[in-house]
Design an enzyme around this catalytic site. Structure first.
Site, PDB file in Angstrom:
ATOM      1  N   GLU A 173      32.548   0.246  22.244  1.00 57.81           N
ATOM      2  CA  GLU A 173      32.815  -1.116  21.771  1.00 57.81           C
ATOM      3  C   GLU A 173      33.470  -1.167  20.390  1.00 57.81           C
ATOM      4  OE1 GLU A 173      29.399  -3.670  22.103  1.00 57.81           O
ATOM      5  OE2 GLU A 173      29.376  -3.559  24.284  1.00 57.81           O
ATOM      6  N   GLU A 292      28.706  -1.036  30.921  1.00 64.29           N
ATOM      7  CA  GLU A 292      27.609  -1.913  30.513  1.00 64.29           C
ATOM      8  C   GLU A 292      27.777  -3.232  31.245  1.00 64.29           C
ATOM      9  OE1 GLU A 292      26.593  -2.514  26.398  1.00 64.29           O
ATOM     10  OE2 GLU A 292      27.197  -0.471  25.845  1.00 64.29           O
TER      11      GLU A 292
END
Length: 517
Positions: A173, A292
């Protein structure tokens, strides 16, 4: 009662189910590791400190791969802290979750746990505060057999055989300003390319995942992928995307339609990646790692900046899930399978306690949440080829979505096991759905099992006091006649129908395809 009709035919295949689509995620966050999978003082703990009651539930859940050690945690992680004698390991500040990391569990302990659970590890490397050398060193430590300083160091730590980790994530991320070491897409793309090149020199067998967007609402969504992938396209195998869905930020009908956003994300990132490949005149086609995904009651979490450093294991984001959440998880699994031609990895985040299908109490029991069951059903039965299914069904509009099918479904055909599986959800909160399945292309079709997860009150949850409040039951109202199936699905439900057939062999399917041309 509304009606949904689907046709399943072995001649119309999307692609093979990649077992890695049934992945999970373990991050050093909250109680996922400590008092989750690992609690040396627990009555069920083995000699290595891992809870056997949790391990039994993990085996029942059926994940095939597990991403580790983060997540946001990895962007500040020093892997060297978690190897060697446990009593010599340093305690560190975890900048991501404002915790004290004891490093009692590190790469060798986790690899050993994966072996006991029969799960393959996926390792993420720190590209937030670290870089090329540290990533290459970790790979050498994990995968090189022996005869170098780092491989021999691993052996001296008791791991005589290499861990042979196949899939590696190049950071986490890094498009997000909350991330330690947040980067621009160009900065990340260059670092990912340099790291990938070095890691492939250490072990050319590995597969690599480039960081994609953290969610579909990022201001850089798709633009991040376009810039970053232009730098590293030929050096990676997957591009990631992350997505979570919150029932508290929208109306209930929109929440039940959450998978439409995942559908749009997948199609958008595939289009972006393919555009980059075309610009580079590349014959390579990247796959997606949705590493995710889950339901997360995120609006109830005040945010990382509100946390304070504490030395004890903190309870963090331990959402309790109801039937609505389970139906959304089921619809997300259907969407992932529907894109089997491009989605090669998917990891539900996380495994234990932190937005998880399994909850535990320290020194106490463990139990299944409602979202446990759709994942366990899909990981057990969705095998073989994903068949193209186009439900013909009534749609509704919600505050966030137009044309939401009230029923969604996917089918898989496992030729070797002679098994046809249909997974379906009924999103309607008020009406039953009559699901009509035309499976006449499968001679000798017979129903072997049918189950449904639902409840008269879909806000019902499983608790420590009553861990079986919500669980699958037999779906009674199913008929099969001459290859036509009718099943009645209750409102807000997840259903699994399994069939045996007289298998149309591969040559028969090929002949059928030729006849259809």
């Amino acid at each position: 009662m509304h009606v949904a009709a689907i046709t399943v035919d072995p001649a119309f295949s999307v692609g093979a189910v990649d077992p890695q689509v049934f992945g999970t995620f373990v991050e050093h966050m909250g109680r996922c590791v400590y008092t989750g999978i690992y609690e040396p003082d627990h009555p069920s703990a083995d000699a290595n400190g891992f809870r056997q009651d949790v391990l039994e539930l993990v085996r029942e859940l059926g994940p095939t791969v597990v991403r580790y050690p983060g997540g946001n945690f990895v962007s500040g992680y020093r892997w060297e802290d978690g190897v060697g004698p446990a009593n010599e390991r340093p305690r560190r500040l975890d900048l991501a979750w404002k915790a004290i990391e004891t490093n009692a569990v590190g790469v060798n302990e986790f690899a050993a746990w994966c072996r006991s659970a029969d799960i393959e590890p996926i390792m993420a490397v720190n590209l937030g505060t670290r870089g090329v050398q540290e990533a290459a060193d970790l790979l050498e430590y994990c995968n090189h057999p022996e005869g170098t300083a780092l491989s021999d160091l691993r052996r001296s730590h008791g791991a005589k055989e290499p861990h042979d980790i196949k899939v590696w994530c190049l950071g986490n991320e890094l498009d997000g300003p909350w991330q330690v070491g947040h980067k621009t897409p160009y900065e990340y793309g260059r670092l990912a390319a340099e790291t990938a090149r070095a890691m492939r020199m250490v072990d050319p067998r590995i597969e690599l995942v480039a960081c994609g967007s953290s969610n579909s609402h990022m201001p850089t969504f798709a633009a991040w992928e376009a810039t970053a992938l232009e730098q590293c396209y030929e050096l990676v195998d997957y591009v990631s995307l992350h997505t979570y869905y919150d029932p508290h930020i929208t109306d209930r009908d929109s929440f039940l339609a959450s998978s439409l956003d995942l559908e749009w994300m997948i199609e958008s990132i595939v289009a972006t990646a393919d555009h980059v490949g075309a610009r580079l005149s590349s014959k390579k086609r990247l796959r997606l790692s949705v590493d995710e995904w889950n339901v997360w009651h995120q609006s109830k979490f005040a945010g990382q900046d509100t946390l304070e450093y504490i030395s004890e294991d903190p309870a963090l984001i331990e959402d309790v899930y109801d039937v609505h959440d389970a139906v959304v998880v089921g619809s997300l699994l259907i969407t992932l399978l529907r894109h089997a031609d491009r989605v090669g990895i998917a990891c539900q985040a996380q495994l234990v306690n932190v937005i998880a299908p399994i909850l535990t109490r320290a020194q106490g029991p463990s139990w299944r949440q409602t979202i446990f069951y759709p994942f366990a059903d899909a990981s057990r039965w969705a095998r073989g080829q994903v068949l193209r299914v186009e439900p013909r069904v009534e749609c509704q509009s919600t505050a966030d979505h137009d044309d939401v099918p009230l029923v969604d479904a996917v089918a898989t055909w496992d030729e070797e096991a002679d098994g046809l599986t249909v997974l379906a959800v009924n999103r309607s909160r008020s009406e039953q759905a009559r699901l009509e399945i035309d499976a006449r292309a499968f001679p000798g079709l017979r129903l072997t099992a049918a189950s449904v997860l639902t409840h008269e009150d879909p806000t019902t949850t499983n608790t420590e006091a009553d861990p079986h409040n919500v669980r699958p039951r037999r779906l009674e109202d199913v008929t099969v006649e001459d290859g036509r199936v009718t099943a009645v699905l209750p409102p807000v439900s997840w259903a699994v129908l399994r069939f045996a057939t007289r298998i149309p062999n591969s040559s028969a399917v090929s002949d059928r395809l030729e006849a259809l041309k």
